[in-house]
Structure formats: C-alpha cells, structure tokens
Scaffold this motif. Structure first.
Motif, PDB file in Angstrom:
ATOM      1  N   HIS A 213       0.834  -1.201   0.000  1.00  0.00           N
ATOM      2  CA  HIS A 213       0.000   0.000   0.000  1.00  0.00           C
ATOM      3  C   HIS A 213       0.867   1.249   0.000  1.00  0.00           C
ATOM      4  O   HIS A 213       1.901   1.300   0.671  1.00  0.00           O
ATOM      5  N   SER A 214       0.443   2.259  -0.781  1.00  0.00           N
ATOM      6  CA  SER A 214       1.030   3.593  -0.725  1.00  0.00           C
ATOM      7  C   SER A 214       2.546   3.556  -0.959  1.00  0.00           C
ATOM      8  O   SER A 214       3.023   2.996  -1.937  1.00  0.00           O
ATOM      9  N   MET A 215       3.318   4.144  -0.049  1.00  0.00           N
ATOM     10  CA  MET A 215       4.766   4.164  -0.197  1.00  0.00           C
ATOM     11  C   MET A 215       5.366   2.760  -0.115  1.00  0.00           C
ATOM     12  O   MET A 215       6.453   2.505  -0.639  1.00  0.00           O
ATOM     13  N   GLY A 216       4.654   1.833   0.514  1.00  0.00           N
ATOM     14  CA  GLY A 216       5.132   0.457   0.575  1.00  0.00           C
ATOM     15  C   GLY A 216       5.203  -0.204  -0.791  1.00  0.00           C
ATOM     16  O   GLY A 216       5.931  -1.191  -0.971  1.00  0.00           O
ATOM     17  N   THR A 217       4.467   0.351  -1.770  1.00  0.00           N
ATOM     18  CA  THR A 217       4.546  -0.215  -3.119  1.00  0.00           C
ATOM     19  C   THR A 217       5.922   0.039  -3.732  1.00  0.00           C
ATOM     20  O   THR A 217       6.421  -0.777  -4.513  1.00  0.00           O
ATOM     21  N   TRP A 218       6.529   1.198  -3.400  1.00  0.00           N
ATOM     22  CA  TRP A 218       7.888   1.468  -3.863  1.00  0.00           C
ATOM     23  C   TRP A 218       8.833   0.406  -3.334  1.00  0.00           C
ATOM     24  O   TRP A 218       9.652  -0.155  -4.082  1.00  0.00           O
ATOM     25  N   LEU A 219       8.736   0.109  -2.049  1.00  0.00           N
ATOM     26  CA  LEU A 219       9.597  -0.895  -1.433  1.00  0.00           C
ATOM     27  C   LEU A 219       9.372  -2.264  -2.072  1.00  0.00           C
ATOM     28  O   LEU A 219      10.334  -2.977  -2.388  1.00  0.00           O
ATOM     29  N   ALA A 220       8.119  -2.639  -2.280  1.00  0.00           N
ATOM     30  CA  ALA A 220       7.817  -3.957  -2.836  1.00  0.00           C
ATOM     31  C   ALA A 220       8.357  -4.103  -4.257  1.00  0.00           C
ATOM     32  O   ALA A 220       9.016  -5.103  -4.591  1.00  0.00           O
ATOM     33  N   VAL A 221       8.093  -3.112  -5.106  1.00  0.00           N
ATOM     34  CA  VAL A 221       8.511  -3.223  -6.508  1.00  0.00           C
ATOM     35  C   VAL A 221      10.030  -3.114  -6.633  1.00  0.00           C
ATOM     36  O   VAL A 221      10.663  -3.816  -7.435  1.00  0.00           O
ATOM     37  N   GLU A 222      10.639  -2.240  -5.828  1.00  0.00           N
ATOM     38  CA  GLU A 222      12.101  -2.141  -5.848  1.00  0.00           C
ATOM     39  C   GLU A 222      12.753  -3.464  -5.423  1.00  0.00           C
ATOM     40  O   GLU A 222      13.782  -3.873  -5.973  1.00  0.00           O
ATOM     41  N   THR A 223      12.159  -4.129  -4.438  1.00  0.00           N
ATOM     42  CA  THR A 223      12.710  -5.408  -3.991  1.00  0.00           C
ATOM     43  C   THR A 223      12.589  -6.459  -5.080  1.00  0.00           C
ATOM     44  O   THR A 223      13.524  -7.233  -5.322  1.00  0.00           O
TER      45      THR A 223
END
Length: 415
Positions: A213-223
C-alpha cells in the motif's frame, strides 16, 4: 514559474492529513500488551510480523519508527470483535486499556521468533491447504501497531486463504517525515528480499502474493526489481503483486517493470483519482503523476497497461470513511472480499460480480436491450475493472461484426 494553485492544494491536503492524525491522537499507547484472553464469539488472526524497526522500550509499543540493525520477527495474535459488533473494513481501536475484546481489537499474544528456522516453522504451521502466503507491506505514516491491526483487519475481512505475513518498515508516522519514510523504504529492501527468499525457500510454500500500500509499493517493486536483476527473474513462487494506492512515479514504475522483465508475476493496481494523499505526494515529487492516481481509460496509460498485461481496478467512484481517500482498498467491504476471494487465489477479476468482465459477458450476448442496460451499469458501478485480456477478447468479438468497444459504448450510452 511556480503554479500559484500549489500552495492552496498543499494546505488543503496537509490540513486533511492533520485532521486524520487528530482522529488518531486519542488512541492509547501500548495496545500490543498481550491480554491472553479470547472470549467466546471473538475471532482471532495470527500474524507473522517482520520488521526493520528499532525496538521500543515502551511496553506494548514493541517497535519505534527508527531504523533497526536487523530483520526481527514476532508472532502476534489479534482478536477481533464479533461481526455483529463491527463494520467490515474498520479497525475498532480501544479508547482505553485494557481493550474490551467484545468491542475493540485486542492483542492476545506476542511471541518472539528469534531464528529463520522458527520463521519457516511458523509458515509451515500456518499454511492452509492452498499452500499460499500473503505478504503485506504497509504505507507511509504508519506506526508498528497501525500496520499490525490494519493487516489483521484485512486478513479477517477478506477471509483470505493464505498464511498472513506483514513486513513493517521504519515509519515515523508523521506527515512531515515523508522524506525520512521514503529513505526507510530504501533502507529496508534487502530485509524484505531476505523475508521473501525465506518464504520461497520453504518447501511447503506453494505460491506467494505480495500486497503493498502507498509508499510500501515502492519498497515492494524495488525489492522485486532487485531480485530479478540478481537472479535473472523474480522467483516463480511469487505469482501475484497487488499495489493499492501506489505512491510511485509512473515513469519510474515503467523502468522498474523493464528491469523485472516480461517473465514476472501478475500485477494488479488499485487506483483512485480522488486520492488526496497522492495529490500531496505528486506536488512534492516534481509534479509527476503518481501511479495510484492515473485514469486507466486515458492515454498514455491505457496503452501502457494493456501492453504490460496489468489489471487495474479504478475505485474513484467508491465512497469510504477515509477523508484522504487513500485506504479504500482496505475499508470497502466489496474490495476486501474481492482481494480474498479472487486476487490472492490468483483468479482473474474480470468475471467477478463487481468486475467489468460480467458486464462484458452480458454485452457479448448481443441483444440491443442487454447492451443498453449493461452500459448504464458501467456508468454507475463504483468499481471499474480494466483488464487487457478480457478487453482484447471482447474487441475481437465485436470487430467480427464491425464494431469496437468504444463504438459499442457510444451506441449504448447515446453519446
């Protein structure tokens, strides 16, 4: 020249954010003190909680918003009031402690998991017959307990058939610490990869869904991008990626997809053009569109999404109790059930009761009356599904009769 409207927009969004925070200000601290009680009638959700946060010395808080030095895990059991005493999509925070489990969310137990072996044992012991794992990554402005209780609500309300795992990264839970939170997601990429690889390497695990969700999507996709670069592709067990209100620069997302490659999980997006939190993010991020605010029916996004095979659920017309319209995916009963019944199970949403697929299926029957009635539904239904595969099949059907999707929509609506 600076847009003169920008300060006004910023003031409005920040004011709305302050109101939302004010609504949380009365919550008691220390809700994660375990009660050990599960009265008759309550439900419980058992979560594996992994974090890169630094430990807190305050009882019941467990972890702060500062950055820890390693990945730490806890087994946390949360009790949820009986269904008749709560609304689907809502977290009932206690007004005082100890919480009344018949009226509020309550922490039943907190158990340290101090080794990777114990983490794999937890997964093995909590896997359903489907052998699925759901990994949730929260967004900006979340405390540790916010993330835990919200995910417990999603798991309970969606009735998901998967072992629930949450990855919570260091957020200071302040709208004025946006940059700190963003850097904390970068700080946490290796740890999220470590968690995902542990799940992938657990033989009993069959498939994994990542929901962020939200900024966590950056973390998920970057990982995922990092894993794909390292190994040549994302591990096959990771089959579904759900991005809710993604706070992602659309240009950067395109580059991430290219790095991940074509042999990748199925991506599903939840977007809403009235997301006020993403309006603020857009303003402070160079005025570039955020992925969670795009109109998937308009170019250039429509063609890009179709080319990439990405399913988009547009929630713009959906009303929620969230003043920022940033948490519709979790607060809407229809959406959380859709997540649990179909998305996590890897099923297409195009033939769901709220999806465009049902409407297309009805249109394909071919009667003028059906076309007209279906088109009116398409205008009023709050959840629109944009799916490239179903869209192509539908276009192929109508092109045989010399009519395209757009032509049919115009004919049916009289526009």
């Amino acid at each position: 020249m600076m847009n003169r409207e920008m300060p006004r927009v910023l003031r409005r969004v920040i004011f709305a954010g302050l109101l939302a925070l004010a609504g949380c200000a009365g919550r008691p601290e220390g809700v994660l003190v375990p009660s050990g009680e599960t009265p008759a009638g309550v439900s419980t959700v058992d979560l594996l909680v992994a974090t890169t946060r630094a430990p807190s010395q305050q009882p019941g808080v467990l972890f702060s918003g500062e950055r820890g030095s390693e990945l730490v895990m806890r087994d946390i059991k949360v009790s949820i009031p009986p269904d008749g005493k709560r609304k689907v999509g809502q977290v009932q925070w206690p007004e005082k402690l100890p919480a009344d489990p018949m009226k509020n969310f309550s922490t039943v137990s907190v158990t340290p998991i101090d080794s990777a072996q114990k983490g794999r044992a937890w997964l093995d012991g909590h896997l359903p017959k489907s052998r699925r794992v759901l990994v949730f990554v929260h967004g900006f402005n979340n405390r540790y307990e916010d993330a835990v209780y919200r995910f417990a609500q999603i798991v309970h309300d969606s009735k998901t058939d998967a072992a629930p795992v949450i990855f919570t990264w260091p957020s200071r839970a302040s709208i004025f610490d946006y940059s700190y939170d963003k850097e904390s997601t970068n700080y946490s990429r290796d740890a999220l990869e470590e968690l995902l690889r542990a799940a992938v390497d657990t033989p009993e695990v069959g498939e994994i869904t990542i929901m962020a969700h939200s900024m966590g999507t950056w973390l998920a996709v970057e990982t995922l991008r990092q894993m794909a670069i390292r190994d040549g592709r994302v591990p096959k067990k990771i089959q579904q990626v759900i991005l809710a209100s993604p706070d992602l620069d659309v240009d950067v997302f395109g580059q991430q997809l290219r790095a991940i490659g074509t042999d990748r999980p199925q991506f599903t997006l939840f977007v809403s053009r009235d997301d006020r939190a993403l309006t603020l993010s857009r303003r402070i991020s160079g005025n570039v569109d955020r992925l969670g605010q795009i109109d998937p029916s308009q170019e250039p996004y429509r063609s890009m999404l179709e080319k990439q095979g990405i399913i988009v659920l547009d929630l713009t017309a959906l009303k929620s109790g969230d003043s920022l319209n940033h948490g519709k995916f979790a607060e809407s009963p229809e959406v959380v059930r859709l997540i649990g019944n179909r998305l996590i199970a890897g099923q297409t949403v195009t033939d769901s009761e709220v999806g465009l697929g049902d409407r297309l299926g009805a249109v394909a029957l071919g009667t003028a009356q059906t076309v007209g009635s279906v088109a009116s539904i398409a205008v009023s239904t709050p959840i629109a599904v944009f799916d490239p595969v179903t869209r192509k099949n539908y276009n192929d059907h109508w092109l045989r009769f010399g009519q395209s999707v757009e032509d049919t929509a115009v004919t049916a609506t009289g526009q």
